[in-house]
Design a protein around this motif. Structure first.
Motif, PDB file in Angstrom:
ATOM      1  N   UNK A 107      -6.617   9.308  -3.365  1.00  0.00           N
ATOM      2  CA  UNK A 107      -6.168  10.381  -4.249  1.00  0.00           C
ATOM      3  C   UNK A 107      -4.779  10.060  -4.781  1.00  0.00           C
ATOM      4  N   UNK A 108      -4.518  10.555  -5.988  1.00  0.00           N
ATOM      5  CA  UNK A 108      -3.238  10.345  -6.666  1.00  0.00           C
ATOM      6  C   UNK A 108      -2.725  11.684  -7.183  1.00  0.00           C
ATOM      7  N   UNK A 109      -1.405  11.837  -7.306  1.00  0.00           N
ATOM      8  CA  UNK A 109      -0.855  13.129  -7.705  1.00  0.00           C
ATOM      9  C   UNK A 109      -1.044  13.471  -9.177  1.00  0.00           C
ATOM     10  N   UNK A 110      -1.260  12.469 -10.036  1.00  0.00           N
ATOM     11  CA  UNK A 110      -1.390  12.745 -11.469  1.00  0.00           C
ATOM     12  C   UNK A 110      -2.042  11.562 -12.169  1.00  0.00           C
ATOM     13  N   UNK A 111      -2.405  11.782 -13.427  1.00  0.00           N
ATOM     14  CA  UNK A 111      -3.136  10.780 -14.207  1.00  0.00           C
ATOM     15  C   UNK A 111      -2.355   9.482 -14.362  1.00  0.00           C
ATOM     16  N   UNK A 112      -1.058   9.558 -14.560  1.00  0.00           N
ATOM     17  CA  UNK A 112      -0.269   8.345 -14.788  1.00  0.00           C
ATOM     18  C   UNK A 112      -0.291   7.428 -13.574  1.00  0.00           C
ATOM     19  N   UNK A 113      -0.122   7.987 -12.384  1.00  0.00           N
ATOM     20  CA  UNK A 113      -0.144   7.146 -11.184  1.00  0.00           C
ATOM     21  C   UNK A 113      -1.544   6.600 -10.930  1.00  0.00           C
ATOM     22  N   UNK A 114      -2.566   7.400 -11.203  1.00  0.00           N
ATOM     23  CA  UNK A 114      -3.949   6.952 -11.021  1.00  0.00           C
ATOM     24  C   UNK A 114      -4.262   5.793 -11.959  1.00  0.00           C
ATOM     25  N   UNK A 115      -3.845   5.910 -13.218  1.00  0.00           N
ATOM     26  CA  UNK A 115      -4.112   4.834 -14.186  1.00  0.00           C
ATOM     27  C   UNK A 115      -3.337   3.579 -13.832  1.00  0.00           C
ATOM     28  N   UNK A 116      -2.101   3.747 -13.392  1.00  0.00           N
ATOM     29  CA  UNK A 116      -1.278   2.602 -12.999  1.00  0.00           C
ATOM     30  C   UNK A 116      -1.941   1.835 -11.851  1.00  0.00           C
ATOM     31  N   UNK A 117      -2.418   2.563 -10.844  1.00  0.00           N
ATOM     32  CA  UNK A 117      -3.097   1.920  -9.724  1.00  0.00           C
ATOM     33  C   UNK A 117      -4.385   1.245 -10.172  1.00  0.00           C
ATOM     34  N   UNK A 118      -5.184   1.929 -10.977  1.00  0.00           N
ATOM     35  CA  UNK A 118      -6.441   1.362 -11.457  1.00  0.00           C
ATOM     36  C   UNK A 118      -6.181   0.070 -12.232  1.00  0.00           C
ATOM     37  N   UNK A 119      -5.221   0.094 -13.136  1.00  0.00           N
ATOM     38  CA  UNK A 119      -4.890  -1.096 -13.931  1.00  0.00           C
ATOM     39  C   UNK A 119      -4.462  -2.260 -13.043  1.00  0.00           C
ATOM     40  N   UNK A 120      -3.614  -1.975 -12.059  1.00  0.00           N
ATOM     41  CA  UNK A 120      -3.115  -3.035 -11.178  1.00  0.00           C
ATOM     42  C   UNK A 120      -4.239  -3.615 -10.324  1.00  0.00           C
ATOM     43  N   UNK A 121      -5.050  -2.765  -9.714  1.00  0.00           N
ATOM     44  CA  UNK A 121      -6.088  -3.251  -8.809  1.00  0.00           C
ATOM     45  C   UNK A 121      -7.151  -4.062  -9.539  1.00  0.00           C
ATOM     46  N   UNK A 122      -7.568  -3.598 -10.711  1.00  0.00           N
ATOM     47  CA  UNK A 122      -8.562  -4.345 -11.484  1.00  0.00           C
ATOM     48  C   UNK A 122      -7.911  -5.566 -12.135  1.00  0.00           C
ATOM     49  N   UNK A 123      -6.727  -5.384 -12.684  1.00  0.00           N
ATOM     50  CA  UNK A 123      -6.033  -6.486 -13.350  1.00  0.00           C
ATOM     51  C   UNK A 123      -5.714  -7.638 -12.427  1.00  0.00           C
ATOM     52  N   UNK A 124      -5.480  -7.354 -11.157  1.00  0.00           N
ATOM     53  CA  UNK A 124      -5.164  -8.391 -10.178  1.00  0.00           C
ATOM     54  C   UNK A 124      -6.410  -8.858  -9.410  1.00  0.00           C
ATOM     55  N   UNK A 125      -7.585  -8.465  -9.875  1.00  0.00           N
ATOM     56  CA  UNK A 125      -8.879  -8.846  -9.284  1.00  0.00           C
ATOM     57  C   UNK A 125      -9.023  -8.420  -7.826  1.00  0.00           C
ATOM     58  N   UNK A 126      -8.376  -7.330  -7.468  1.00  0.00           N
ATOM     59  CA  UNK A 126      -8.527  -6.777  -6.124  1.00  0.00           C
ATOM     60  C   UNK A 126      -9.680  -5.785  -6.062  1.00  0.00           C
ATOM     61  N   UNK A 127     -10.072  -5.268  -7.220  1.00  0.00           N
ATOM     62  CA  UNK A 127     -11.199  -4.354  -7.349  1.00  0.00           C
ATOM     63  C   UNK A 127     -11.995  -4.748  -8.586  1.00  0.00           C
ATOM     64  N   UNK A 160     -13.629  -8.848   1.894  1.00  0.00           N
ATOM     65  CA  UNK A 160     -12.731  -9.985   1.717  1.00  0.00           C
ATOM     66  C   UNK A 160     -11.442  -9.616   0.971  1.00  0.00           C
ATOM     67  N   UNK A 161     -11.540  -8.720   0.003  1.00  0.00           N
ATOM     68  CA  UNK A 161     -10.370  -8.348  -0.804  1.00  0.00           C
ATOM     69  C   UNK A 161      -9.660  -7.089  -0.295  1.00  0.00           C
ATOM     70  N   UNK A 162     -10.219  -6.438   0.719  1.00  0.00           N
ATOM     71  CA  UNK A 162      -9.686  -5.133   1.123  1.00  0.00           C
ATOM     72  C   UNK A 162      -8.233  -5.183   1.586  1.00  0.00           C
ATOM     73  N   UNK A 163      -7.863  -6.108   2.429  1.00  0.00           N
ATOM     74  CA  UNK A 163      -6.491  -6.137   2.959  1.00  0.00           C
ATOM     75  C   UNK A 163      -5.463  -6.316   1.848  1.00  0.00           C
ATOM     76  N   UNK A 164      -5.745  -7.212   0.912  1.00  0.00           N
ATOM     77  CA  UNK A 164      -4.826  -7.412  -0.219  1.00  0.00           C
ATOM     78  C   UNK A 164      -4.780  -6.159  -1.087  1.00  0.00           C
ATOM     79  N   UNK A 165      -5.940  -5.527  -1.307  1.00  0.00           N
ATOM     80  CA  UNK A 165      -5.997  -4.279  -2.076  1.00  0.00           C
ATOM     81  C   UNK A 165      -5.157  -3.205  -1.385  1.00  0.00           C
ATOM     82  N   UNK A 166      -5.321  -3.087  -0.081  1.00  0.00           N
ATOM     83  CA  UNK A 166      -4.572  -2.076   0.684  1.00  0.00           C
ATOM     84  C   UNK A 166      -3.065  -2.294   0.555  1.00  0.00           C
ATOM     85  N   UNK A 167      -2.621  -3.520   0.715  1.00  0.00           N
ATOM     86  CA  UNK A 167      -1.188  -3.802   0.623  1.00  0.00           C
ATOM     87  C   UNK A 167      -0.647  -3.482  -0.768  1.00  0.00           C
TER      88      UNK A 167
END
Length: 109
Positions: A13-33, A67-74
């Motif tokens: 969960x995220x407090x607002x749309x901006x933080x949610x989008x930032x996390x989504x962009x980073x996780x997908x952009x870095x191939x963690x998700x 395989x990607x979970x630990x890096x995603x978590x960090x």
């Protein structure tokens, strides 16, 4: 969960749309998700520091592998604005085989 190719569905969960989008962009952009779905308007009631609180949040549904979970978590912990972010991973036991193969391959690009 010793098989590194096991697909996981992670909840965060995220407090607002901006933080949610930032996390989504980073996780997908870095191939963690492979994919992150954002669901706005989640009403969460929880006990925090001795008080019952209700907030409106966004829920992230994150698709990754063991395989990607630990890096995603960090990465999620480094970027998340909460002091104690929610991150729960559930193994996917069944699904559309082609989709699950796509999730597994997403980190290989």
């Amino acid at each position: 969960m010793s098989d590194p190719t096991t697909v996981l569905l992670c909840y965060c969960t995220c407090p607002h749309a901006a933080s949610a989008q930032h996390l989504a962009d980073a996780l997908v952009g870095e191939s963690l998700a492979a994919c992150v779905n954002r669901i706005p308007g989640i009403h969460s009631t929880y006990r925090w520091k001795g008080k019952v609180t209700t907030d409106v949040e966004e829920l992230l549904l994150i698709k990754t592998t063991v395989e990607r979970f630990e890096a995603l978590k960090q990465r999620l912990l480094a970027l998340h604005p909460y002091e104690l972010p929610e991150l729960i991973a559930v193994p996917v036991e069944r699904g559309h085989t082609a989709y699950l193969d796509w999730v597994r391959a997403a980190g290989e690009d």
